[in-house]
Motif scaffolding. Structure first.
Motif, mmCIF file in Angstrom:
data_model
loop_
_atom_site.group_PDB
_atom_site.id
_atom_site.type_symbol
_atom_site.label_atom_id
_atom_site.label_comp_id
_atom_site.label_asym_id
_atom_site.label_seq_id
_atom_site.Cartn_x
_atom_site.Cartn_y
_atom_site.Cartn_z
ATOM 1 N N LYS A 46 -42.687 -14.300 0.365
ATOM 2 C CA LYS A 46 -44.148 -14.223 0.377
ATOM 3 C C LYS A 46 -44.646 -12.884 0.905
ATOM 4 O O LYS A 46 -45.706 -12.395 0.508
ATOM 5 C CB LYS A 46 -44.720 -15.362 1.217
ATOM 6 N N ILE A 47 -43.870 -12.284 1.807
ATOM 7 C CA ILE A 47 -44.274 -10.993 2.366
ATOM 8 C C ILE A 47 -44.322 -9.921 1.292
ATOM 9 O O ILE A 47 -45.038 -8.917 1.410
ATOM 10 C CB ILE A 47 -43.301 -10.572 3.513
ATOM 11 N N GLY A 48 -43.567 -10.137 0.204
ATOM 12 C CA GLY A 48 -43.547 -9.162 -0.879
ATOM 13 C C GLY A 48 -44.878 -9.007 -1.579
ATOM 14 O O GLY A 48 -45.154 -7.967 -2.175
ATOM 15 N N LEU A 49 -45.704 -10.044 -1.530
ATOM 16 C CA LEU A 49 -47.025 -9.969 -2.150
ATOM 17 C C LEU A 49 -47.951 -9.012 -1.408
ATOM 18 O O LEU A 49 -48.999 -8.627 -1.929
ATOM 19 C CB LEU A 49 -47.663 -11.360 -2.182
ATOM 20 N N PHE A 50 -47.565 -8.643 -0.188
ATOM 21 C CA PHE A 50 -48.437 -7.812 0.636
ATOM 22 C C PHE A 50 -47.819 -6.456 0.961
ATOM 23 O O PHE A 50 -48.193 -5.817 1.942
ATOM 24 C CB PHE A 50 -48.793 -8.555 1.928
ATOM 25 N N ARG A 51 -46.871 -6.011 0.135
ATOM 26 C CA ARG A 51 -46.309 -4.670 0.318
ATOM 27 C C ARG A 51 -47.422 -3.619 0.243
ATOM 28 O O ARG A 51 -48.261 -3.657 -0.647
ATOM 29 C CB ARG A 51 -45.283 -4.357 -0.775
ATOM 30 N N GLY A 52 -47.399 -2.693 1.167
ATOM 31 C CA GLY A 52 -48.368 -1.600 1.149
ATOM 32 C C GLY A 52 -49.757 -1.981 1.625
ATOM 33 O O GLY A 52 -50.684 -1.157 1.564
ATOM 34 N N LEU A 53 -49.924 -3.209 2.113
ATOM 35 C CA LEU A 53 -51.258 -3.656 2.512
ATOM 36 C C LEU A 53 -51.757 -2.942 3.767
ATOM 37 O O LEU A 53 -52.918 -2.538 3.838
ATOM 38 C CB LEU A 53 -51.266 -5.168 2.735
ATOM 39 N N SER A 54 -50.881 -2.756 4.740
ATOM 40 C CA SER A 54 -51.299 -2.127 6.005
ATOM 41 C C SER A 54 -51.848 -0.717 5.801
ATOM 42 O O SER A 54 -52.975 -0.425 6.245
ATOM 43 C CB SER A 54 -50.142 -2.116 7.001
ATOM 44 N N PRO A 55 -51.089 0.187 5.155
ATOM 45 C CA PRO A 55 -51.671 1.525 4.934
ATOM 46 C C PRO A 55 -52.909 1.492 4.051
ATOM 47 O O PRO A 55 -53.805 2.333 4.197
ATOM 48 C CB PRO A 55 -50.525 2.308 4.280
ATOM 49 N N ARG A 56 -52.982 0.532 3.135
ATOM 50 C CA ARG A 56 -54.167 0.434 2.276
ATOM 51 C C ARG A 56 -55.397 0.059 3.089
ATOM 52 O O ARG A 56 -56.483 0.633 2.916
ATOM 53 C CB ARG A 56 -53.916 -0.602 1.181
ATOM 54 N N LEU A 57 -55.246 -0.907 4.002
ATOM 55 C CA LEU A 57 -56.361 -1.294 4.863
ATOM 56 C C LEU A 57 -56.764 -0.144 5.786
ATOM 57 O O LEU A 57 -57.953 0.093 6.026
ATOM 58 C CB LEU A 57 -55.979 -2.524 5.687
ATOM 59 N N MET A 58 -55.762 0.571 6.294
ATOM 60 C CA MET A 58 -56.047 1.724 7.153
ATOM 61 C C MET A 58 -56.774 2.815 6.372
ATOM 62 O O MET A 58 -57.683 3.469 6.889
ATOM 63 C CB MET A 58 -54.746 2.258 7.744
ATOM 64 N N SER A 59 -56.378 3.002 5.112
ATOM 65 C CA SER A 59 -57.033 3.993 4.255
ATOM 66 C C SER A 59 -58.495 3.631 4.034
ATOM 67 O O SER A 59 -59.390 4.481 4.140
ATOM 68 C CB SER A 59 -56.296 4.082 2.915
ATOM 69 N N ASN A 60 -58.749 2.352 3.739
ATOM 70 C CA ASN A 60 -60.127 1.909 3.520
ATOM 71 C C ASN A 60 -60.968 2.026 4.795
ATOM 72 O O ASN A 60 -62.138 2.412 4.740
ATOM 73 C CB ASN A 60 -60.141 0.460 3.026
ATOM 74 N N ALA A 61 -60.350 1.683 5.925
ATOM 75 C CA ALA A 61 -61.069 1.772 7.202
ATOM 76 C C ALA A 61 -61.413 3.225 7.530
ATOM 77 O O ALA A 61 -62.529 3.535 7.963
ATOM 78 C CB ALA A 61 -60.226 1.155 8.315
#
Length: 289
Positions: A46-61
């Motif tokens: 299930k964690i595979g569905l969220f690959r790259g999510l952390s840097p993406r959220l940081m980028s948006n923030a």
């Protein structure tokens, strides 16, 4: 997010299935979103569905904070809003001024947030080759700086900036001209076309309602036309970075984003993966000859 990007890079891990349409004709059905999601969970958990999510959220923030800070440093107080009472020349000047201000904020926020966007793309595309080169944000920053230098954080930035600029100007100018030339201010939604003076507080001009949606509709239309800039920028972010998805046979090594654009254009792939919404509930289908 991962599902979208692995198809952007041209990776189709699951073959299409043969079926029939309502006319009884044999067609090839591409896997739906849910089929791909199930596949990713089977392969990566299930964690595979969220690959790259952390840097993406940081980028948006970071992008949001940057825009907020710029509004404080360069307040838009002097920018007048377009009014229905303005003539064409005056209203066009206001639209140009507003768009220039939006463009400045968007370009600066894009440049500052792009390094995190690059990290996010590379974290996601590792799924193709089952790699683990990029994991945490800090370790990814170190790897990119060591292997590619500062320029490695800004690969694919130019097409993203061009796409943002074309989108802003195209959307705002089209909406302005449609509202100015095609929307009739004299139309009202009340029986007999009564004005506000005859029925105060109960009238709502259809023209105002139409204008409120024009920019939204133009945004959708222009975003479809500027999609190739987004695609090329994302492909350049992972091209020749040491990951399988950015190297032959999955992808040629591009000399520049223009080279990438020309290659995709020749292959007829400039709009690849754009219509993914068609796969959400049921797979896209292609007729068999």
């Amino acid at each position: 997010l991962l599902y979208l990007f692995i198809l952007k890079v041209g990776h189709e891990p699951m073959p299409p299935t043969i079926g029939t349409n309502v006319l009884g004709r044999k067609v090839l059905y591409l896997p739906s979103f849910f089929t791909y999601a199930k596949y990713i969970v089977q392969v990566d958990g299930k964690i595979g569905l969220f690959r790259g999510l952390s840097p993406r959220l940081m980028s948006n923030a970071l992008s949001t904070v940057t825009r907020g800070s710029m509004k404080k440093v360069f307040p838009p107080d002097e920018i007048e809003q377009v009014s229905n009472k303005d003539d064409m020349k005056t209203s066009l000047k206001k639209v140009v001024k507003e768009t220039s201000y939006e463009m400045m904020m968007q370009c600066v926020s894009r440049m500052l947030a792009h390094p995190l966007h690059v990290i996010s793309m590379r974290c996601m595309v590792q799924f193709v080759g089952r790699e683990a080169k990029y994991s945490g944000v800090l370790s990814s920053i170190g790897k990119i700086f060591k292997e590619e230098g500062l320029l490695g954080f800004f690969v694919g930035l130019i097409p993203h900036l061009l796409g943002d600029v074309v989108f802003l100007w195209g959307c705002n100018l089209l909406a302005h001209f449609i509202n100015a030339y095609l929307v009739d201010d004299s139309v009202s939604d009340t029986p007999g076309g009564l004005g506000n003076d005859q029925n105060p507080g109960s009238q709502f001009s259809q023209a105002l309602a139409i204008r409120s949606y024009t920019k939204f509709v133009m945004g959708i239309a222009v975003s479809m036309l500027t999609y190739p800039f987004l695609l090329v920028g994302d492909l350049m972010a992972v091209n020749n970075c040491g990951l399988q998805a950015g190297l032959p046979p999955y992808s040629p090594v591009f000399k520049s984003w223009i080279h990438c654009w020309k290659y995709l254009s020749v292959q007829g792939q400039l709009f690849r993966a754009q219509l993914l919404f068609r796969r959400v509930s049921s797979g896209s289908c292609f007729a068999l000859e």
